[in-house]
Design an enzyme around this catalytic site. Structure first.
Site, short mmCIF file in Angstrom:
data_model
loop_
_atom_site.label_atom_id
_atom_site.label_comp_id
_atom_site.label_asym_id
_atom_site.label_seq_id
_atom_site.Cartn_x
_atom_site.Cartn_y
_atom_site.Cartn_z
N ASP A 1 -15.36 -54.20 79.80
CA ASP A 1 -13.97 -53.77 79.89
C ASP A 1 -13.90 -52.26 79.83
O ASP A 1 -14.91 -51.58 80.04
CB ASP A 1 -13.17 -54.41 78.73
CG ASP A 1 -11.75 -54.79 79.14
OD1 ASP A 1 -10.97 -53.86 79.44
OD2 ASP A 1 -11.43 -55.98 79.17
N HIS B 1 -6.73 -52.05 77.11
CA HIS B 1 -7.11 -53.31 77.75
C HIS B 1 -8.29 -53.95 77.02
O HIS B 1 -8.25 -55.13 76.67
CB HIS B 1 -7.45 -53.02 79.21
CG HIS B 1 -7.55 -54.22 80.09
ND1 HIS B 1 -8.72 -54.92 80.24
CD2 HIS B 1 -6.63 -54.84 80.86
CE1 HIS B 1 -8.51 -55.93 81.09
NE2 HIS B 1 -7.26 -55.90 81.48
N SER C 1 -6.51 -61.26 83.07
CA SER C 1 -7.32 -60.50 82.11
C SER C 1 -7.15 -61.05 80.70
O SER C 1 -8.04 -60.91 79.87
CB SER C 1 -6.89 -59.03 82.08
OG SER C 1 -7.51 -58.31 83.08
#
Ligand SMILES: *[C@@H]1O[C@H](CO)[C@@H](O)[C@H](O)[C@H]1NC(C)=O
Ligand SMILES: *[C@@H]1O[C@H](CO)[C@@H](O)[C@H](O)[C@H]1NC(C)=O
Ligand SMILES: *[C@@H]1O[C@H](CO)[C@@H](O)[C@H](O)[C@H]1NC(C)=O
Ligand SMILES: *[C@@H]1O[C@H](CO)[C@@H](O)[C@H](O)[C@H]1NC(C)=O
Ligand SMILES: *[C@@H]1O[C@H](CO)[C@@H](O)[C@H](O)[C@H]1NC(C)=O
Ligand SMILES: *[C@@H]1O[C@H](CO)[C@@H](O)[C@H](O)[C@H]1NC(C)=O
Ligand SMILES: *[C@@H]1O[C@H](CO)[C@@H](O)[C@H](O)[C@H]1NC(C)=O
Ligand SMILES: *[C@@H]1O[C@H](CO)[C@@H](O)[C@H](O)[C@H]1NC(C)=O
Ligand SMILES: *[C@@H]1O[C@H](CO)[C@@H](O)[C@H](O)[C@H]1NC(C)=O
Length: 793
Positions: free
Chosen positions: A164, A230, A560
């Site tokens: 990520d 994220h 995601s």
């Protein structure tokens, strides 16, 4: 993979003679950025490094590179970057290396007999408090829940690797209270300081050797905390520790945790905010992760366009991971709801779609005529008065309230302003200027393609976010009266409404059919991916969190978010069944998935229509059942090899994908069509006479010793399916039984364009093992495979 700071391309290259024809082109070589590009160079198998000549695979790759590198002396003199031409030397994921070379050097390489292909650089994209309860991990034991309690399994000893952007080390979700030290097999490292690296966050590394050539400002990122919203969100979803009192803007208050709260985390940074994820950095991270000892890889990134497996880093790295027993969970993509938008579609990967949860942040609009319209609002102002406010809309502009200048001419003070989502500014920005102008609140109307799905965001003024269709009702009320008014009634967070259409497949969730292997249903499965609350480094968007913990959690949506849910659950299954192959774990998840929603009606899409198999795959993950599936459709790594050959990949491509497995010649292998890969779902095309197809499968008994299963088929009348034999009697665990499905059009040929969907179920007193079936009158995508594809090479 090894990092090669000081590689000696220069030293080798000076002895290479000048090639006159290249002189004209190297004249422009002064600017390294302009001339040299990163390429993934695939080396022909069985070429492999000779350990008697080279000490490491990287010195061998260096010698290959040196044999073509820098054909021109002039270029060398002006090229300070030459010393780092070899960027990565891969050990596991591909037979090859990543290097900075010129086009001319690529042409030179192409003449070498070790050379297969040079693939130009490419960028990929990054695509809770409540979800553990929603999908039945917490709570009392039972078939629908209690996984953590019943099995005493929270993923202890498992290692989940997350590819990520960065991670907010030190975040409460990555506290190591209650965590044992990592198992001895762990060989990775954590590059943060020893305060924040602990028994939870056991690995953290940044891969940027390729990215830094492409993007300025990525010189030495070493896991920056501000690149990590994220990655923090996905990591805490997979394996975050328990954080009591977590919330987003004061809503959804509860204990946050990942799906496997006792699993260890290893973060591999391969993405950079606003830039993306470089292919060769992704490969390098996977190359190392399989050696370092991860059990599961969680990959919430991919390409918008599904790419060939032989050039796709997730497919290439995923194959090697699968060979080593590592389970790989990937996101299906956020390009739905159009057909064939799915990415990460290789059959050895788990491809995860996103579904809604039944948590709502409810606000009701009470109109002047007494009608009530429901919406959602993340910011729920306390003690907001029940006043009827005048309603106005953006009639001067395009309805989106994007043009602040035009809106200044409208008197918004003390009014509720109705704005459509869209235009060139965000909803937050609209709210911000309307707030300054004294508006009482904002009604934000969602786009049509989102259907009934809302994504509430934190705003600084009272807001109601409503669905497009609800917006239409509001508009017709506004037209019906000269003095339209409405009150906003905030009702807080609502859970588990049994009349609500959840889970539903999210509109953005990418759909099949798969482009690269249309004979395999993709995505495989759906998991929670809409409005997921999980850890973030700091407040996103607006910076007025109601309390300090609120700043540490936020809502995000996407595949995601769904992929790491499945990663955590894979860790639980692997912990319970350490010997199961990745294919067995995937089968367990798929054959036990739910196809009904909260209303006990078929799972729908965002518009309330029944979701098809290309939207949700086998259905919504049910972890409690997945722990004990009864039977599994197993595959070993070598089963995919004839499958790849039949897809039309050349020997070179197949060998590149399956590296480091020994090279094969497709001609010498049995021909395995897509339909006959022992996958937990079934796709057949009745596109030629006799409109009958046999499908072979085998199931492994992973339940109690003795068991009898009977076949049941649910299929529309247009298709006839027989199962031979229709009863499977198992005497012991791990026994394998084969069966054949004969599928035909009930009246011979099906109608043009007809697609029938159904299920095969193997039913015993303890288990239902369900496989989705798609039968299509013709291929979905013009067929590239077999003969046509073979001819290409
Ligand atoms: C090199 O070329 C790139 C792309 O053409 C350009 O952006 C960059 O400014 C150039 N750098 C130098 C030092 O000339
Ligand atoms: C485990 O079960 C007990 C009793 O049913 C319950 O009180 C407890 O909250 C459960 N624990 C979890 C983590 O769900
Ligand atoms: C360790 O790193 C964290 C997060 O980057 C930082 O907040 C902390 O001050 C560091 N501690 C030490 C002792 O350097
Ligand atoms: C990260 O934070 C540093 C220091 O606050 C800042 O200089 C840098 O621009 C930030 N990077 C990004 C991508 O936001
Ligand atoms: C947004 O678009 C409007 C016209 O549609 C224009 O007047 C305005 O300047 C634009 N705003 C921004 C921030 O680009
Ligand atoms: C459940 O949802 C329905 C439809 O959205 C709504 O009318 C009802 O009030 C909700 N029930 C509860 C208990 O919130
Ligand atoms: C599945 O196949 C693999 C590879 O052949 C084997 O190791 C494993 O024991 C089999 N069974 C299960 C349940 O994973
Ligand atoms: C399917 O299998 C049956 C029984 O083995 C065989 O008789 C039949 O010819 C097969 N059909 C096709 C289309 O291969
Ligand atoms: C089919 O083959 C053509 C060229 O041979 C290629 O450009 C195209 O991407 C292929 N399509 C698929 C779906 O693989």
């Amino acid at each position: 993979m090894a990092r090669l700071g000081a590689l000696l391309c220069l030293r080798f290259a000076v002895v290479v003679a000048l090639v006159p024809s290249l002189l004209s082109t190297v004249a422009v070589a002064h600017n390294d950025t302009a001339v040299h590009k990163n390429y993934l160079i695939i080396v022909r198998t069985p070429y492999a490094y000779d350990q008697n000549v080279y000490t490491t695979v990287s010195s061998w790759h260096a010698s290959l590179l040196a044999s073509v590198c820098d054909m021109a002396k002039e270029e060398l003199e002006h090229d300070p970057g030459a010393a780092t031409r070899l960027i990565y030397s891969y050990r596991n994921v591909v037979n090859g290396f990543c290097a900075r070379v010129t086009r001319e050097e690529v042409f030179e390489m192409a003449k070498k007999d070790w050379f297969v292909k040079a693939i130009p650089e490419k960028t990929y994209k990054l695509m809770t408090t409540y979800t553990p309860r929603l999908i039945g991990l917490t709570g009392p034991a039972g078939t629908r829940g209690g996984v953590w309690n019943r099995t005493r399994n929270m993923g202890e000893g498992m290692i989940i690797g997350v590819l990520d952007d960065g991670i907010a080390a030190g975040h409460p979700s990555f506290d190591d209270a209650g965590m044992a030290p990592p198992p001895h097999k762990w060989k990775g490292r954590c590059d943060f300081n020893s305060t924040v690296c602990n028994n939870k966050l056991i690995g953290a590394r940044s891969f940027y050797e390729s990215a830094r050539w492409k993007w300025r400002g990525i010189d030495d990122p070493v896991l920056p905390v501000n690149e990590s919203a994220h990655g923090t969100h996905t990591s805490s979803t997979a394996a975050g520790n328990f954080v009591p009192g977590a919330n987003a803007m004061g809503n959804g208050i509860g204990t946050a945790s990942g799906m496997a709260p006792r699993a260890h985390l290893a973060l591999y940074q391969v993405c950079f905010q606003d830039k993306g994820c470089d292919r060769d950095d992704i490969l390098a991270a996977m190359d190392d992760a399989v050696d370092e000892g991860v059990d599961v890889l969680s990959i919430s990134l991919g390409d918008d366009e599904a790419g060939e497996f032989a050039a796709d880093p997730v497919a290439l790295g995923g194959y090697t991971a699968m060979m080593r027993g590592v389970f790989v969970s990937t996101s299906a993509g956020n390009n739905g709801p159009g057909p064939s938008t799915v990415s990460n579609e290789a059959p050895w990967l788990l491809t995860v779609a996103a579904s809604t949860t039944d948590r709502k942040f409810v606000v009701t609009m009470k109109l002047g005529n007494g009608v009530e319209l429901d919406g959602e609002a993340l910011y729920q102002p306390p003690n907001f008065p029940n006043t009827q406010w005048p309603l106005i809309e953006d009639t001067r502009g395009d309805g989106t309230c994007s043009d602040e200048r035009l809106m200044k001419k409208v008197h918004v003070a003390g009014k509720l302003v109705v704005c459509h989502q869209g235009g060139n500014i965000t909803g937050l920005e609209k709210g911000s200027y309307l707030h300054k102008s004294g508006a009482a609140g904002m009604v934000l109307v969602g786009p049509e393609f989102m259907g009934s799905v809302l994504q509430p965001k934190p705003h600084i003024l009272p807001v109601a976010q409503i669905a497009y269709k609800v917006g239409k009702k509001l508009k017709s009320y506004m037209k019906s009266t000269k003095t339209p008014t409405a009150a906003l009634i905030y009702k807080g967070t609502e859970f588990g409404n049994r009349t609500s259409m959840t889970p539903a497949v999210a509109p953005f969730s990418s759909r099949g059919p798969s482009k690269q292997n249309q004979g395999i249903i993709k995505p495989d499965i759906a998991g929670p991916g809409v409005n997921i609350i999980a850890g973030v480094p700091g407040p996103q968007g607006l910076s007025t969190p109601p309390n300090p913990l609120a700043a540490k959690f936020d809502i995000m949506s996407g595949t995601s978010m769904s992929a790491p849910h499945l990663s955590g659950i894979a860790a639980l299954i692997k912990k319970a069944h350490p010997k199961w192959s990745p294919a067995a774990i995937k089968s367990a998840m798929m054959t036990t998935a739910d196809t009904m929603d909260r209303r006990r009606k078929p799972i729908t899409d965002q518009d309330g229509n029944k979701a098809d198999l290309f939207a949700m795959g086998a259905g919504q993950i049910n972890p409690a059942k997945a722990m004990n599936p009864g039977l599994v459709y197993n595959l070993s790594a070598s089963d995919y090899v004839p499958f790849l050959c039949a897809l039309g990949y050349s020997d070179h491509e197949v060998n590149s994908i399956i590296h480091p497995a020994p090279p094969v010649k497709c001609k010498k292998l049995p021909f395995i069509e897509q339909k006959d890969l022992n996958y937990p779902s079934i796709t057949v095309f009745l596109d030629r006479k006799p409109y009958t197809v046999n499908v072979s499968r085998a199931v492994t008994n992973v339940g109690r010793g003795k068991a009898v299963y009977k076949a049941e088929v649910e299929m529309p009348k247009t298709v006839s399916v027989t199962v031979t034999p229709d009863t499977l009697r198992f005497k012991k665990v791990n026994q394998v039984k084969k069966f054949t499905l004969t599928i035909s059009g009930a009246k011979g040929r099906m109608k043009d364009g007809a697609v029938a969907e159904g299920h095969l179920k193997w039913v015993s007193p303890d288990n239902v093992v369900r496989s989705p079936i798609v039968v299509s009158a013709k291929k979905f995508i013009k067929d590239n495979s077999t003969t046509a594809h073979h001819a290409r090479h």
